[in-house]
Design an enzyme around this catalytic site. Structure first.
Site, PDB file in Angstrom:
ATOM      1  N   TYR A  62     -36.031 -26.831   0.532  1.00 24.80           N
ATOM      2  CA  TYR A  62     -34.761 -27.308   1.088  1.00 24.80           C
ATOM      3  C   TYR A  62     -34.197 -28.430   0.240  1.00 24.80           C
ATOM      4  O   TYR A  62     -33.025 -28.410  -0.163  1.00 24.80           O
ATOM      5  CB  TYR A  62     -34.942 -27.777   2.529  1.00 24.80           C
ATOM      6  N   LYS A  66     -30.935 -28.845  -2.442  1.00 23.43           N
ATOM      7  CA  LYS A  66     -29.919 -29.892  -2.448  1.00 23.43           C
ATOM      8  C   LYS A  66     -29.647 -30.418  -3.851  1.00 23.43           C
ATOM      9  O   LYS A  66     -28.641 -31.102  -4.076  1.00 23.43           O
ATOM     10  CB  LYS A  66     -30.363 -31.046  -1.550  1.00 23.43           C
ATOM     11  N   ASP A 100     -38.600 -21.997 -12.142  1.00 24.87           N
ATOM     12  CA  ASP A 100     -39.809 -22.594 -11.593  1.00 24.87           C
ATOM     13  C   ASP A 100     -40.129 -21.992 -10.226  1.00 24.87           C
ATOM     14  O   ASP A 100     -41.290 -21.654  -9.928  1.00 24.87           O
ATOM     15  CB  ASP A 100     -39.621 -24.112 -11.482  1.00 24.87           C
ATOM     16  N   THR A 103     -41.289 -18.113 -10.216  1.00 24.46           N
ATOM     17  CA  THR A 103     -42.528 -17.742 -10.910  1.00 24.46           C
ATOM     18  C   THR A 103     -43.684 -18.551 -10.325  1.00 24.46           C
ATOM     19  O   THR A 103     -43.484 -19.635  -9.767  1.00 24.46           O
ATOM     20  CB  THR A 103     -42.428 -18.024 -12.420  1.00 24.46           C
ATOM     21  N   ASP A 137     -34.828 -22.828   9.303  1.00 24.10           N
ATOM     22  CA  ASP A 137     -33.939 -23.299   8.226  1.00 24.10           C
ATOM     23  C   ASP A 137     -33.910 -22.394   7.001  1.00 24.10           C
ATOM     24  O   ASP A 137     -33.496 -22.846   5.928  1.00 24.10           O
ATOM     25  CB  ASP A 137     -34.331 -24.714   7.784  1.00 24.10           C
ATOM     26  N   PHE A 193     -29.069 -14.761  11.977  1.00 22.82           N
ATOM     27  CA  PHE A 193     -27.723 -14.653  12.548  1.00 22.82           C
ATOM     28  C   PHE A 193     -27.758 -13.947  13.901  1.00 22.82           C
ATOM     29  O   PHE A 193     -28.267 -12.837  14.024  1.00 22.82           O
ATOM     30  CB  PHE A 193     -26.823 -13.879  11.583  1.00 22.82           C
ATOM     31  N   ASN A 213     -31.631 -24.272  18.242  1.00 25.23           N
ATOM     32  CA  ASN A 213     -30.673 -25.214  17.666  1.00 25.23           C
ATOM     33  C   ASN A 213     -30.042 -24.637  16.408  1.00 25.23           C
ATOM     34  O   ASN A 213     -30.588 -23.740  15.772  1.00 25.23           O
ATOM     35  CB  ASN A 213     -31.350 -26.544  17.344  1.00 25.23           C
ATOM     36  N   GLU A 215     -28.530 -26.975  13.741  1.00 28.12           N
ATOM     37  CA  GLU A 215     -28.211 -28.383  13.518  1.00 28.12           C
ATOM     38  C   GLU A 215     -27.159 -28.611  12.446  1.00 28.12           C
ATOM     39  O   GLU A 215     -26.543 -29.678  12.408  1.00 28.12           O
ATOM     40  CB  GLU A 215     -29.488 -29.145  13.155  1.00 28.12           C
ATOM     41  N   GLU A 219     -24.072 -26.024   6.568  1.00 33.28           N
ATOM     42  CA  GLU A 219     -25.053 -25.358   5.720  1.00 33.28           C
ATOM     43  C   GLU A 219     -25.199 -23.888   6.100  1.00 33.28           C
ATOM     44  O   GLU A 219     -25.456 -23.033   5.247  1.00 33.28           O
ATOM     45  CB  GLU A 219     -26.401 -26.076   5.809  1.00 33.28           C
TER      46      GLU A 219
END
Length: 272
Positions: A62, A66, A100, A103, A137, A193, A213, A215, A219
């Protein structure tokens, strides 16, 4: 019927359809055709991203996502103002992160993906938010990677052909637009979804005291952006159509349920 989401309307039928307007999605704002454009200031902003967004491994996908997003979107901005040197550096940094994660390099590797056939999902070993223990998430996280892969593939065909299968595994994990096939039961359809509610859920199995939730509506919307753009890059209508459907439907849910856009969903007695 009055409900926490406004008037609940009842229909006797075996199916339901919705119609939304879709104006398309751009990966970033287009450069203004204006003499007021402050190119030098934009260049300084881009250089800040080049200098400060790290490419070092972050075992939580996650937070790695970002970093993927600003690298990708800033590369597009650099390209638009003709700063090809900074664009290429941003794309190089972006590719380093993506390769990265796509693999596995052995026992010391902390950034890689795992497919669990019992759960029918992809996750990563270290997660602060339960992506690996509760399937939380996934759309937030993988949406960032889809966006980065779509941008990188526009400039790097070698990356596209070498890693497109990995990209599509991430996509199918959170929003496979197709039902499981006879020869492919890796993922379920639209995992995150909720088509009935019209929006995604962040929680994997609704274990909160007050229900499931979602949140971060922003995103969640961005996960459809990544899917749509990957469909455009890979020229696959099933991803283009599903991305447009998910984005427009979830946008309407955000407007109505998060912001009471038309002023007729929230009860007067509802505390907010």
């Amino acid at each position: 019927y009055k409900s926490i989401r406004g008037d609940m309307k009842m229909y006797k039928n075996n199916s339901i359809s919705t119609t939304q307007q879709f104006a398309g999605i751009l990966p970033t704002f287009a450069k203004p055709n204006s003499s007021k454009l402050e190119k030098d200031k934009i260049k300084r902003y881009i250089k800040t991203v080049v200098d400060e967004i790290g490419t070092g491994p972050n075992a939580d996908a996650y937070w790695q996502g970002k970093a993927v997003h600003p690298l990708a979107i800033t590369a597009l901005m650099a390209d638009q103002i003709g700063e090809t040197g900074m664009r290429d550096q941003l794309l190089k940094d972006l590719k380093k992160i993506m390769v990265d994660w796509f693999t596995y390099s052995g026992g010391d590797d902390r950034c890689y993906l795992i497919y669990n056939k019992d759960w029918g999902t992809i996750y990563y070993p270290e997660s602060a938010y339960g992506a690996n223990a509760a399937i939380c998430d996934h759309h937030f996280t993988y949406g960032y990677f889809l966006f980065g892969a779509a941008v990188l593939s526009c400039y790097d065909q070698d990356f596209y052909y070498q890693y497109k299968d990995m990209v599509e595994l991430m996509l199918r994990d959170y929003a496979d637009p197709e039902e499981p096939r006879n020869d492919d039961y890796m993922f379920c359809k639209f995992r995150a979804f909720d088509q009935y509610s019209g929006h995604s859920w962040a929680g994997g199995y609704a274990d909160n005291d007050d229900g499931n939730n979602q949140e971060s509506a922003s995103e969640s919307l961005f996960s459809w952006v990544g899917m749509y753009l990957w469909g455009e890059v890979s020229k696959q209508d099933k991803y283009i159509d599903a991305g447009a459907y998910g984005f427009t439907t979830e946008m309407e849910a955000v407007k109505q349920y998060w912001f009471d856009y038309d002023g007729d969903n929230w009860l007067d007695s509802f505390p907010f």
